[in-house]
Design an enzyme around this catalytic site. Structure first.
Site, PDB file in Angstrom:
ATOM      1  N   ARG A  87      42.100  30.514  56.828  1.00 33.64           N
ATOM      2  CA  ARG A  87      40.717  30.042  56.759  1.00 33.64           C
ATOM      3  C   ARG A  87      40.443  29.526  55.358  1.00 33.64           C
ATOM      4  O   ARG A  87      40.924  30.114  54.373  1.00 33.64           O
ATOM      5  CB  ARG A  87      39.722  31.167  57.044  1.00 33.64           C
ATOM      6  CG  ARG A  87      39.821  31.781  58.413  1.00 33.64           C
ATOM      7  CD  ARG A  87      39.470  30.842  59.533  1.00 33.64           C
ATOM      8  NE  ARG A  87      38.122  30.293  59.455  1.00 33.64           N
ATOM      9  CZ  ARG A  87      37.671  29.321  60.237  1.00 33.64           C
ATOM     10  NH1 ARG A  87      38.464  28.769  61.138  1.00 33.64           N
ATOM     11  NH2 ARG A  87      36.442  28.884  60.116  1.00 33.64           N
ATOM     12  N   LEU A  89      38.194  29.348  52.297  1.00 29.40           N
ATOM     13  CA  LEU A  89      37.184  30.272  51.777  1.00 29.40           C
ATOM     14  C   LEU A  89      36.130  29.505  50.978  1.00 29.40           C
ATOM     15  O   LEU A  89      36.419  28.460  50.384  1.00 29.40           O
ATOM     16  CB  LEU A  89      37.868  31.325  50.906  1.00 29.40           C
ATOM     17  CG  LEU A  89      38.824  32.222  51.714  1.00 29.40           C
ATOM     18  CD1 LEU A  89      39.793  32.950  50.804  1.00 29.40           C
ATOM     19  CD2 LEU A  89      38.043  33.205  52.580  1.00 29.40           C
ATOM     20  N   ASN A 103      47.187  33.790  46.562  1.00 31.30           N
ATOM     21  CA  ASN A 103      47.556  33.156  47.831  1.00 31.30           C
ATOM     22  C   ASN A 103      49.013  32.727  47.757  1.00 31.30           C
ATOM     23  O   ASN A 103      49.528  32.432  46.677  1.00 31.30           O
ATOM     24  CB  ASN A 103      46.686  31.917  48.079  1.00 31.30           C
ATOM     25  CG  ASN A 103      46.981  31.264  49.421  1.00 31.30           C
ATOM     26  OD1 ASN A 103      47.174  31.952  50.428  1.00 31.30           O
ATOM     27  ND2 ASN A 103      47.014  29.945  49.452  1.00 31.30           N
ATOM     28  N   HIS A 105      51.468  29.798  49.357  1.00 32.32           N
ATOM     29  CA  HIS A 105      51.350  28.508  50.044  1.00 32.32           C
ATOM     30  C   HIS A 105      52.748  27.901  50.195  1.00 32.32           C
ATOM     31  O   HIS A 105      53.500  27.823  49.215  1.00 32.32           O
ATOM     32  CB  HIS A 105      50.446  27.567  49.245  1.00 32.32           C
ATOM     33  CG  HIS A 105      50.243  26.259  49.928  1.00 32.32           C
ATOM     34  ND1 HIS A 105      49.393  26.110  51.005  1.00 32.32           N
ATOM     35  CD2 HIS A 105      50.803  25.053  49.733  1.00 32.32           C
ATOM     36  CE1 HIS A 105      49.443  24.862  51.432  1.00 32.32           C
ATOM     37  NE2 HIS A 105      50.291  24.194  50.678  1.00 32.32           N
ATOM     38  N   SER A 132      54.878  28.389  46.746  1.00 31.65           N
ATOM     39  CA  SER A 132      54.154  28.689  45.509  1.00 31.65           C
ATOM     40  C   SER A 132      53.243  29.893  45.734  1.00 31.65           C
ATOM     41  O   SER A 132      52.653  30.038  46.802  1.00 31.65           O
ATOM     42  CB  SER A 132      53.256  27.503  45.107  1.00 31.65           C
ATOM     43  OG  SER A 132      53.997  26.305  45.009  1.00 31.65           O
ATOM     44  N   GLU A 139      38.884  25.530  44.304  1.00 34.18           N
ATOM     45  CA  GLU A 139      39.582  24.326  44.759  1.00 34.18           C
ATOM     46  C   GLU A 139      40.700  24.705  45.741  1.00 34.18           C
ATOM     47  O   GLU A 139      41.578  25.507  45.385  1.00 34.18           O
ATOM     48  CB  GLU A 139      40.186  23.623  43.535  1.00 34.18           C
ATOM     49  CG  GLU A 139      40.714  22.253  43.800  1.00 34.18           C
ATOM     50  CD  GLU A 139      41.590  21.766  42.638  1.00 34.18           C
ATOM     51  OE1 GLU A 139      42.422  20.885  42.854  1.00 34.18           O
ATOM     52  OE2 GLU A 139      41.430  22.310  41.525  1.00 34.18           O
ATOM     53  N   ASP A 141      43.900  25.390  47.564  1.00 35.48           N
ATOM     54  CA  ASP A 141      45.307  25.355  47.139  1.00 35.48           C
ATOM     55  C   ASP A 141      45.461  24.789  45.725  1.00 35.48           C
ATOM     56  O   ASP A 141      46.498  24.220  45.388  1.00 35.48           O
ATOM     57  CB  ASP A 141      46.168  24.539  48.122  1.00 35.48           C
ATOM     58  CG  ASP A 141      46.174  25.149  49.513  1.00 35.48           C
ATOM     59  OD1 ASP A 141      46.035  26.378  49.622  1.00 35.48           O
ATOM     60  OD2 ASP A 141      46.329  24.395  50.488  1.00 35.48           O
TER      61      ASP A 141
END
Ligand code: GAR
Length: 205
Positions: A87, A89, A103, A105, A132, A139, A141
């Site tokens: 999702r 955010l 996070n 990715h 990563s 912003e 990612d």
């Protein structure tokens, strides 16, 4: 607190690292925005409290994020880990956990923000792809990258075969980075990541 949306193989890697004692963490809770996913069964199997906060039950992103924050904040976690949480955010959420939100990715950021990263790497004839881990900011990612691992793109790769190769690296990298944070070696300030006090500057980012 770890947020998931699906299979939770990265969650499993973190659980395994916790249980083997290789990183000094205690997973307080797992939260999924989707009911019935495999990741929740993994949490249950390992005796970790788990919750479902279904995004479909909320009228807006803001309302969903408020419910998510309320559930997370019951645990007062030092770190919130997005592990396949699919999702977007709100800026308010990112701000609330600023410097305490990671996070993973599946691309070599800043390449391929968003979805379908493996197929995009194949379509672009990339020779190299990867994963990563980054701090999350408002912003998408786009927060400061902490660490990356690359894998080769091989002739005949499909999105699935490439994803599987990247996942092997994800499962090694994410527990390692979370361990740095738990050991207070990893911090974020002025929109940059620091390891042992040194600014992390990745050649690829
Ligand atoms: C992982 O490949 C992760 O990098 C990716 O979803 C997968 C989740 O797998 N995350 C994103 O695409 C975030 N935008 P898992 O549920 O088995 O850990």
């Amino acid at each position: 607190v770890i947020l998931i949306s699906g299979s939770g193989s990265n969650l499993q890697a973190i659980i395994d690292a916790q249980e083997s004692g290789s990183i000094p963490v205690r997973i307080r809770a797992v939260i999924s925005n989707r009911p019935g996913v495999t990741g929740l069964a993994r949490a249950e199997k390992h005796g970790i409290p788990f919750h479902v906060v279904e995004h479909t039950a909320y009228a807006s992103r803001e309302a969903f994020d408020a419910a998510l924050m309320a559930t997370i904040d019951r645990y007062q976690p030092a770190l919130v880990v997005l592990a396949g949480f699919m999702r977007i955010l709100t800026p308010g959420f990112a701000e609330h956990y600023r410097g305490h939100l990671l996070n993973i990715h599946p691309s070599l950021l800043p390449k391929y923000q968003g979805l379908h990263t493996h197929q995009r790497a194949i379509d672009n004839d990339d020779k190299e792809h990867g994963v990563s881990v980054h701090f999350v900011t408002a912003e998408l990612d786009g927060g400061p990258v902490v660490a990356q691992r690359s894998v080769p793109v091989l002739a005949g790769d499909t999105a699935e075969s490439l994803a599987a190769r990247v996942l092997v690296e994800e499962h090694k990298l994410y527990p390692e980075v979370i361990g740095w944070f738990a050991e207070k070696r990893l911090t974020m300030r002025d929109n940059a990541a620091f390891l042992d006090g040194n600014k992390i500057e990745l050649a690829k980012s």
